[in-house]
Scaffold this active site. Structure first.
Site, short mmCIF file in Angstrom:
data_model
loop_
_atom_site.label_atom_id
_atom_site.label_comp_id
_atom_site.label_asym_id
_atom_site.label_seq_id
_atom_site.Cartn_x
_atom_site.Cartn_y
_atom_site.Cartn_z
N GLY A 110 0.81 -1.22 0.00
CA GLY A 110 0.00 0.00 0.00
C GLY A 110 0.85 1.27 0.00
O GLY A 110 0.38 2.32 -0.43
N GLU A 133 2.54 -8.22 -1.24
CA GLU A 133 1.30 -8.77 -0.67
C GLU A 133 1.20 -10.28 -0.82
O GLU A 133 0.70 -10.98 0.06
CB GLU A 133 0.08 -8.12 -1.35
CG GLU A 133 -0.15 -6.66 -0.99
CD GLU A 133 0.58 -5.68 -1.90
OE1 GLU A 133 1.52 -6.07 -2.61
OE2 GLU A 133 0.18 -4.49 -1.88
N1 CO8 Z 1 2.43 -3.54 9.14
C1 CO8 Z 1 2.63 -3.41 10.46
N2 CO8 Z 1 3.83 -3.23 11.04
C2 CO8 Z 1 4.89 -3.16 10.22
C3 CO8 Z 1 4.77 -3.27 8.83
C4 CO8 Z 1 3.47 -3.46 8.29
N3 CO8 Z 1 3.25 -3.52 6.95
N4 CO8 Z 1 5.99 -3.16 8.29
C5 CO8 Z 1 6.86 -2.97 9.31
N5 CO8 Z 1 6.19 -2.97 10.47
C6 CO8 Z 1 6.75 -2.84 11.82
C7 CO8 Z 1 7.38 -4.13 12.29
O1 CO8 Z 1 6.41 -4.98 12.82
C8 CO8 Z 1 8.36 -3.60 13.32
O2 CO8 Z 1 7.70 -3.29 14.52
P1 CO8 Z 1 7.94 -4.19 15.85
O3 CO8 Z 1 9.42 -4.12 16.10
O4 CO8 Z 1 7.12 -3.48 16.89
O5 CO8 Z 1 7.48 -5.55 15.51
C9 CO8 Z 1 8.83 -2.29 12.73
O6 CO8 Z 1 7.81 -1.90 11.81
C10 CO8 Z 1 10.14 -2.40 11.99
O7 CO8 Z 1 10.00 -3.43 11.02
P2 CO8 Z 1 11.08 -4.59 10.79
O8 CO8 Z 1 11.72 -4.94 12.10
O9 CO8 Z 1 10.42 -5.69 10.05
O10 CO8 Z 1 12.13 -3.78 9.90
P3 CO8 Z 1 13.16 -4.38 8.85
O11 CO8 Z 1 14.04 -3.24 8.48
O12 CO8 Z 1 13.79 -5.62 9.36
O13 CO8 Z 1 12.29 -4.82 7.56
C11 CO8 Z 1 10.57 -4.53 5.87
C12 CO8 Z 1 11.62 -3.86 6.80
C13 CO8 Z 1 11.29 -5.40 4.85
C14 CO8 Z 1 9.79 -3.41 5.16
C15 CO8 Z 1 9.64 -5.40 6.73
O14 CO8 Z 1 9.17 -4.63 7.83
C16 CO8 Z 1 8.45 -5.90 6.00
O15 CO8 Z 1 8.55 -6.83 5.19
N6 CO8 Z 1 7.24 -5.31 6.27
C17 CO8 Z 1 6.01 -5.77 5.69
C18 CO8 Z 1 5.90 -5.30 4.25
C19 CO8 Z 1 4.61 -5.79 3.63
O16 CO8 Z 1 4.33 -6.97 3.53
N7 CO8 Z 1 3.77 -4.83 3.16
C20 CO8 Z 1 2.55 -5.13 2.47
C21 CO8 Z 1 1.40 -5.17 3.43
S1 CO8 Z 1 -0.14 -5.63 2.64
C22 CO8 Z 1 -0.58 -4.23 1.79
O17 CO8 Z 1 0.05 -3.21 1.81
C23 CO8 Z 1 -1.86 -4.33 1.02
C24 CO8 Z 1 -2.37 -2.95 0.61
C25 CO8 Z 1 -3.75 -3.10 0.05
C26 CO8 Z 1 -4.38 -1.75 -0.25
C27 CO8 Z 1 -5.05 -1.17 0.94
C28 CO8 Z 1 -5.21 0.33 0.85
C29 CO8 Z 1 -6.50 0.82 0.32
#
Ligand code: CO8
Length: 259
Positions: A110, A133
Site C-alpha cells: 500500500g 502482498e
Molecule cells: N504492518 C505493520 N507493522 C509493520 C509493517 C506493516 N506492513 N511493516 C513494518 N512494520 C513494523 C514491524 O512490525 C516492526 O515493529 P515491531 O518491532 O514493533 O514488531 C517495525 O515496523 C520495523 O519493522 P522490521 O523490524 O520488520 O524492519 P526491517 O528493516 O527488518 O524490515 C521490511 C523492513 C522489509 C519493510 C519489513 O518490515 C516488511 O517486510 N514489512 C512488511 C511489508 C509488507 O508486507 N507490506 C505489504 C502489506 S499488505 C498491503 O500493503 C496491502 C495494501 C492493500 C491496499 C489497501 C489500501 C486501500
C-alpha cells in the site's frame, strides 16, 4: 510542521506544501488512523489557493511499509469491505494540484500504491519498492496490479506482484516508475526543488495538464484528444495566459495569479 500527529504538514510561502507520514516506529505502516489523517490533510488542501504543489514523504527509513498487517491479520472480507479504505486513496488521487511522492527507504504494498496515486515520484537510489502482498497470502488492492502495470508494463508488473521481491530505486527509475533518481540524502531537497518549479507555473494550466494526462490515459485516444483540446481552449480564458504570453513578449518573468 503544523501538528504532531500521524501526518505532519506545512504550507510554505512559495506555494509548496510538504506532507510527512509520521509513524516511524512501524515504518509508516498504513493503519486506519494514518489513512484517515492523510485524507483529511489532502482534502483541506484541495481548495486552498496557497497550495500549488504538494510533496508527500516519509522518513529516511521508509516512505511507507504498506498496509498495517497487525490490523489486517484480524480482519475478514466483510470487515475489509466495510473499511472502504479506497476513499482515503481516492482523496489523494483526486487532488487537483500536482503531488510529488518523495521516496526514501521502503515503499511496499500500500505504500507503493500510495506513491503511485501521486503524479510524480522522486526516488532515492537505495530505496526498496515492491508489491509483497503475495508473500502474506493476499494481493495488491489499491493500484498495484493496475497503476503499476500502466507505469512499467505487463512483464515488470507481473514479476513484481508474483514474486513479491522489492526492487531498488535505481531499478525502479530504469523501469519508468520514477520521474527523478537522486542520492538518498537528496530526495526531499530534490522533490521540493521540483515542487517549487511547478508552484511557479500557472496553477490552472498545471491542474488541467494533470487532469488531461490522468483522465486521458484511461480513455480512448479520440476522447482523450478531445479532452486535451477543450482544456487547451479553456486556458485561453485565463488571465495567466495573457500574463504568460505578454511577459514572454516583454522579455520579463511572468507573475501568475491563478486567475
Ligand atoms: N504492518 C505493520 N507493522 C509493520 C509493517 C506493516 N506492513 N511493516 C513494518 N512494520 C513494523 C514491524 O512490525 C516492526 O515493529 P515491531 O518491532 O514493533 O514488531 C517495525 O515496523 C520495523 O519493522 P522490521 O523490524 O520488520 O524492519 P526491517 O528493516 O527488518 O524490515 C521490511 C523492513 C522489509 C519493510 C519489513 O518490515 C516488511 O517486510 N514489512 C512488511 C511489508 C509488507 O508486507 N507490506 C505489504 C502489506 S499488505 C498491503 O500493503 C496491502 C495494501 C492493500 C491496499 C489497501 C489500501 C486501500
Amino acid at each position: 510542521m503544523a501538528n504532531d500527529g500521524l501526518v505532519l504538514s506545512e504550507i510554505r510561502a512559495d506555494g509548496v506544501a510538504v506532507v510527512r507520514l509520521n509513524r516511524p516506529e512501524a515504518l509508516n505502516a498504513l493503519n486506519m488512523a494514518i489513512r484517515e489523517e492523510l485524507a483529511h490533510t489532502f482534502a483541506a488542501m484541495h481548495d486552498n489557493p496557497d497550495v500549488r504543489c504538494i510533496v508527500l514523504t516519509g522518513n529516511e527509513k521508509a516512505f511507507a511499509a504498506g498496509a498495517d498487517l497487525k490490523e489486517f491479520v484480524k480482519e475478514g472480507a466483510v470487515g475489509i469491505m466495510r473499511r472502504r479504505s479506497e476513499r482515503h486513496w481516492n482523496t489523494v488521487a483526486a487532488t487537483p494540484q500536482p503531488v510529488i511522492a518523495a521516496i526514501n527507504g521502503y515503499a511496499m504494498g500500500g505504500g507503493l500504491e500510495l506513491a503511485m496515486a501521486c503524479d510524480l515520484i522522486v526516488i532515492g537510489e537505495g530505496a526498496q519498492v515492491g508489491q509483497p502482498e503475495i508473500k502474506v497470502g493476499i494481493m495488491p488492492g489499491a493500484g498495484g496490479t493496475q497503476r503499476l502495470t500502466r507505469a512499467v508494463g505487463k512483464y515488470n508488473a507481473m514479476k513484481m506482484c508474483l514474486t513479491g521481491k522489492p526492487i531498488s530505486g535505481v531499478e525502479a527509475h530504469a523501469m519508468g516508475l520514477a520521474s527523478e533518481l537522486v542520492p538518498d540524502a537528496e530526495v526531499l531537497d530534490a522533490a521540493i526543488k521540483l515542487a517549487v518549479t511547478i508552484a511557479r507555473m500557472p496553477p490552472l494550466a498545471a491542474q488541467m495538464i494533470k487532469e488531461s494526462i490522468i483522465q486521458g490515459a484511461s480513455a480512448p485516444l479520440d476522447a482523450a484528444m478531445a479532452l486535451e483540446r477543450r482544456s487547451f481552449q479553456m486556458l485561453f480564458a485565463t488571465e495567466d495566459k495573457t500574463e504568460g504570453m505578454t511577459a514572454f513578449i516583454e522579455k520579463r518573468r511572468a507573475d501568475f495569479s491563478g486567475e
